[in-house]
Every structure is written in C-alpha cells, then in structure tokens.
Design an enzyme around this catalytic site. Sequence first.
Site, mmCIF file in Angstrom:
data_model
loop_
_atom_site.group_PDB
_atom_site.id
_atom_site.type_symbol
_atom_site.label_atom_id
_atom_site.label_comp_id
_atom_site.label_asym_id
_atom_site.label_seq_id
_atom_site.Cartn_x
_atom_site.Cartn_y
_atom_site.Cartn_z
ATOM 1 C CE LYS A 78 -3.493 -2.617 2.149
ATOM 2 N NZ LYS A 78 -4.845 -2.828 2.821
ATOM 3 C CG HIS A 115 -6.923 -2.892 -2.791
ATOM 4 N ND1 HIS A 115 -7.462 -2.246 -1.891
ATOM 5 C CD2 HIS A 115 -6.271 -3.863 -2.398
ATOM 6 C CE1 HIS A 115 -7.003 -2.782 -0.686
ATOM 7 N NE2 HIS A 115 -6.516 -3.851 -0.912
ATOM 8 C CD GLU A 127 -6.922 -0.162 1.301
ATOM 9 O OE1 GLU A 127 -5.685 0.012 0.581
ATOM 10 O OE2 GLU A 127 -7.035 -0.967 2.310
ATOM 11 C CD GLU A 178 -7.669 -8.034 -0.871
ATOM 12 O OE1 GLU A 178 -6.787 -8.436 -0.327
ATOM 13 O OE2 GLU A 178 -7.894 -6.727 -1.086
ATOM 14 N N GLY A 192 -7.233 -5.096 7.289
ATOM 15 C CA GLY A 192 -6.926 -4.282 8.187
ATOM 16 C C GLY A 192 -7.508 -4.191 9.575
#
Length: 251
Positions: free
Chosen positions: A14, A100, A102, A170, A176
Amino acid sequence: MEHARRPLIAGNWKMNGLRADGLERARALAALAGAADAPPCDWVVCPPASLLLAVGPALAGSPVTLGGQDCHTAASGAHTGDVSAAMLADAGCRYVIVGHSERRADHGEGDALVAAKAAAAQAAGLVAIVCVGETEAERDAGRAHAVVARQIAGSLPAGASALDTVVAYEPVWAIGTGRTPTPDDVQAMHAHIRSCAPPAIDASALRILYGGSVKPGNAATLLRLADVDGALVGGASLVVEDFWAIGEATR
Ligand code: PGA
C-alpha cells in the site's frame, strides 16, 4: 494443497515505505527466499510506485517477483499522476493489482474501469490481480455472493485467461481489521467465484487468492482450503518474518 494450482503469495505494501525501509525489507525477503530450497509458492511484492526501481534490483535473482498496485487503462498520455501498465512492465513488474477495494472506495473505481485496467495490464504482458469483495452491510444483508458474482462478471475483461488473471477475494470488512470470515465462508465464496468465472477462463486453473487480515496465525487454516490458491497480504507483508511465514504455510 491437493490441486495443481501453484499458490501465490502477494504482498501489498500500500502507501508504505521510503527507500531505506523498503530496500531493507526487500533485501531481507530476497535473502530468506534465496536460502530456502524449493519455494512452495510463487511470491510477488507490490511496493508503492516510487520504490519499484529500487526494490526490483534488490529482488533480482531471488524467486520473489515485483508488482504494481494499480495501473491506468491507457499505455501513455495526458493522465497526470497515473502510471501505465507498460511503465510497470518496464520497471520490472510481472503483476499488477487492479480494483483493490481502497481504489474502488477512494477513487470511485467501478467494475468497467477495473476490467479496462486488467485488459491494459494483460496487453502489457502483466498478470492482473483483480480484487473483489463485499462490504459488511452487503454480507449482513445476505448479498455477498450476489455482489461478488456481479463484480466478477464486470471486472474480468473479455479475453482474460487463467494465465494472465488472478482473482483476489477480499471482503472489505476484513481488510486491516484483524477479522476474517470463517473458513467455511471463505471456501464457499472461493468455490462460488470459481463457478462464476467466464467460460473463456479455465476455472480449474484460475488462482483465487484470499485477502483480508491474513497473518501467520491464520494462514495455514485459510491456505489449506480447497479453493484458496494463495493470499493477498497487506499489513503482514510489511513484516518480513510474517510474510515469509505465510508463504511457508502453503507447504
Ligand atoms: P490486510 O490488507 O492484510 O492488511 O488486511 C489486505 C489488502 O488490503 O490487500
């Protein structure tokens, strides 16, 4: 593992790492990987773009390959701040993560854009690691499988094959957070993803990674599941011993 798909352990750094600590981490990983006989899995680390040209040479000669964290759909042009798949390949990358959660959340990326990025990656000779996964609200509403099926249908480009595409499941709520789905839930989702793969893809050869709070303590349980072919690792990939231990759990 009882199937022929070779496990892939991918580290997603990241937006972490400056040259000093990034190089130290890459060198330590290359040393561990170089000293081990017959690595049980394929390895890739995906540092921030600023570190690719430093980390690549540090990994050279080791079995650990290099990947990017995102790419643009175009090969070049007026796209300030973006990096193209061809540039990643030129920097030594073999893989690139696309879609992803994010990126999907922070940059509003949708399935069609993710598919275009994956196609660009494949055109540049890279393997696209295409991420999918439901939010906690979607899982609570019983919609996880439907959401992921929609993401798979929309995010894998036409012409994708099991050679140039890896799927990473994911769950957004597991990234996280230290929380993971139960092994039964992970296996059920991975089998579901395999069953949803477009007909052009040889689903039995498609590698499907699990990502979201993978640690040395849960890796063996997750990586033993029949349809789990490796892991996409965030936080634990920043700690060389932990990342290494996750790979060893594929033995
Ligand atoms: P995590 O991240 O391992 O820190 O949960 C995984 C990812 O976002 O790829």
